[in-house]
Design a protein around this motif. Structure first.
Motif, short mmCIF file in Angstrom:
data_model
loop_
_atom_site.label_atom_id
_atom_site.label_comp_id
_atom_site.label_asym_id
_atom_site.label_seq_id
_atom_site.Cartn_x
_atom_site.Cartn_y
_atom_site.Cartn_z
N ALA A 1 0.72 -1.03 -0.15
CA ALA A 1 -0.16 -0.07 -0.13
C ALA A 1 0.79 1.26 0.00
N VAL A 2 0.21 2.31 -0.51
CA VAL A 2 1.05 3.63 -0.35
C VAL A 2 -0.23 4.64 0.26
N VAL A 3 0.23 4.94 1.42
CA VAL A 3 -0.55 5.76 2.57
C VAL A 3 -0.26 7.11 2.52
N ASP A 4 -1.13 7.96 2.98
CA ASP A 4 -0.84 9.28 3.29
C ASP A 4 -0.31 10.14 2.18
N LEU A 5 -1.00 9.86 0.98
CA LEU A 5 -0.73 10.58 -0.47
C LEU A 5 -1.17 11.66 -0.29
N VAL A 6 -0.25 12.62 -0.59
CA VAL A 6 -0.62 14.35 -0.71
C VAL A 6 0.06 14.70 -2.23
N SER A 7 -0.83 15.84 -2.56
CA SER A 7 -0.21 16.55 -3.61
C SER A 7 1.20 17.29 -3.08
N TYR A 8 2.29 17.26 -4.02
CA TYR A 8 3.44 17.94 -3.57
C TYR A 8 4.13 18.83 -4.68
N TYR A 9 3.39 19.56 -5.28
CA TYR A 9 3.86 20.43 -6.42
C TYR A 9 4.61 21.68 -5.79
N LYS A 10 5.94 21.62 -6.42
CA LYS A 10 6.87 22.51 -6.13
C LYS A 10 7.09 22.63 -4.40
N LYS A 11 7.16 21.17 -4.02
CA LYS A 11 7.39 20.95 -2.63
C LYS A 11 6.44 21.57 -1.64
N ASN A 12 4.96 21.99 -2.00
CA ASN A 12 4.20 22.42 -1.21
C ASN A 12 3.23 21.50 -1.26
N GLU A 13 2.91 20.92 0.07
CA GLU A 13 1.83 19.76 0.24
C GLU A 13 0.40 20.45 0.30
N THR A 14 -0.38 19.84 -0.43
CA THR A 14 -2.03 20.07 -0.47
C THR A 14 -2.46 18.87 -0.08
N ARG A 15 -3.34 18.61 1.01
CA ARG A 15 -4.21 17.64 1.55
C ARG A 15 -5.57 17.33 1.00
N SER A 16 -5.95 16.46 0.78
CA SER A 16 -7.49 16.26 0.26
C SER A 16 -7.66 14.67 0.44
N ASP A 17 -8.73 14.36 1.01
CA ASP A 17 -8.97 12.93 1.15
C ASP A 17 -9.72 12.41 -0.22
N THR A 18 -10.08 13.19 -1.04
CA THR A 18 -10.55 12.69 -2.42
C THR A 18 -9.99 13.27 -3.57
N THR A 19 -9.29 14.24 -3.72
CA THR A 19 -8.66 14.61 -4.76
C THR A 19 -7.14 14.91 -4.87
N ILE A 20 -6.56 14.94 -6.17
CA ILE A 20 -5.09 15.21 -6.24
C ILE A 20 -5.22 16.44 -7.11
N GLU A 21 -4.20 17.39 -6.69
CA GLU A 21 -3.90 18.58 -7.45
C GLU A 21 -2.84 18.37 -8.59
N CYS A 22 -3.28 18.98 -9.56
CA CYS A 22 -2.66 18.88 -10.98
C CYS A 22 -2.68 20.29 -11.31
N HIS A 23 -1.29 20.63 -12.10
CA HIS A 23 -1.05 21.74 -12.64
C HIS A 23 -0.84 21.73 -14.18
N ALA A 24 -1.72 22.48 -14.82
CA ALA A 24 -1.82 22.41 -16.17
C ALA A 24 -1.37 23.67 -16.94
N GLY A 25 -0.20 23.47 -17.92
CA GLY A 25 0.43 24.70 -18.58
C GLY A 25 -0.16 24.42 -19.90
N SER A 26 0.53 25.28 -20.85
CA SER A 26 0.04 25.28 -22.20
C SER A 26 0.54 24.20 -23.04
N PHE A 27 1.74 23.61 -22.61
CA PHE A 27 2.40 22.42 -23.09
C PHE A 27 2.81 21.35 -22.41
N VAL A 28 2.77 21.55 -20.98
CA VAL A 28 3.02 20.41 -19.86
C VAL A 28 1.89 20.52 -18.85
N ILE A 29 1.64 19.15 -18.61
CA ILE A 29 0.51 18.95 -17.30
C ILE A 29 1.50 18.06 -16.48
N GLY A 30 1.39 18.40 -15.13
CA GLY A 30 2.15 17.60 -14.06
C GLY A 30 1.47 17.42 -12.97
#
Length: 176
Positions: free
Chosen positions: A136-165
């Motif tokens: 298992a992988v537990v305690d998953l958090v979004s970690y974009y630019k080393k900033n943690e974003t916690r949610s028990d249902t969703t994942i944070e994604c960043h969409a640019g013009s050419f790259v999505i991460g």
């Protein structure tokens, strides 16, 4: 004087090979400078617009796991739990890890690109979990630019013009 210049010009033109006369380099250089300036301005203007877009898209972990593409990539031997989500009893917590996955955003909707990048991150977590003996992988958090974003249902994604991460951070664990 004019006749001398005309004779010189005629001698400079190589009609067999259709080369540019020798007096054209001055004009060519002038034209190329203007063309390069216009091209540079266009690229700078377009690059500024491309770099400026960074839309945040929240996607559901359940939607990522339900993708048809996930069936061939995730085998079910490793379970994924977001931080705050109820988990089965954890027998042993192992080390933590980060997965930062990107995908080409050209021709894809932000939502599909985000799901694809998140799926890639989960596939990487699954591979690493198996190598560590975790199920298992537990305690998953979004970690974009080393900033943690916690949610028990969703994942944070960043969409640019050419790259999505998507960047995720989680802990490997053995669960019952």
């Amino acid at each position: 004087m004019a006749l001398r210049r005309l004779n010189w010009l005629v001698r400079q033109i190589d009609w067999q090979h259709e080369q540019i006369p020798l007096f054209f380099p001055i004009l060519k250089r002038h034209f190329m400078k203007k063309a390069m300036l216009l091209l540079s301005l266009f690229v700078a203007a377009y690059a500024t617009q491309a770099a400026a877009r960074d839309d945040i898209v929240n996607i559901s972990l359940a939607d990522v796991l339900a993708m048809p593409e996930a069936e061939g990539k995730l085998d079910g031997s490793v379970k994924f739990f977001l931080a705050g989500q109820k988990t089965p009893k954890i027998v042993q917590k192992l080390d933590s890890d980060v997965s930062n996955q990107k995908t080409n955003g050209v021709g894809k909707s932000d939502e599909f690109g985000c799901k694809w990048a998140a799926l890639s991150a989960l596939v990487q977590f699954q591979k690493s979990a198996k190598e560590r003996g975790a199920n298992a992988v537990v305690d998953l958090v979004s970690y974009y630019k080393k900033n943690e974003t916690r949610s028990d249902t969703t994942i944070e994604c960043h969409a640019g013009s050419f790259v999505i991460g998507v960047a995720l951070k989680g802990n490997y664990a053995k669960i019952q």
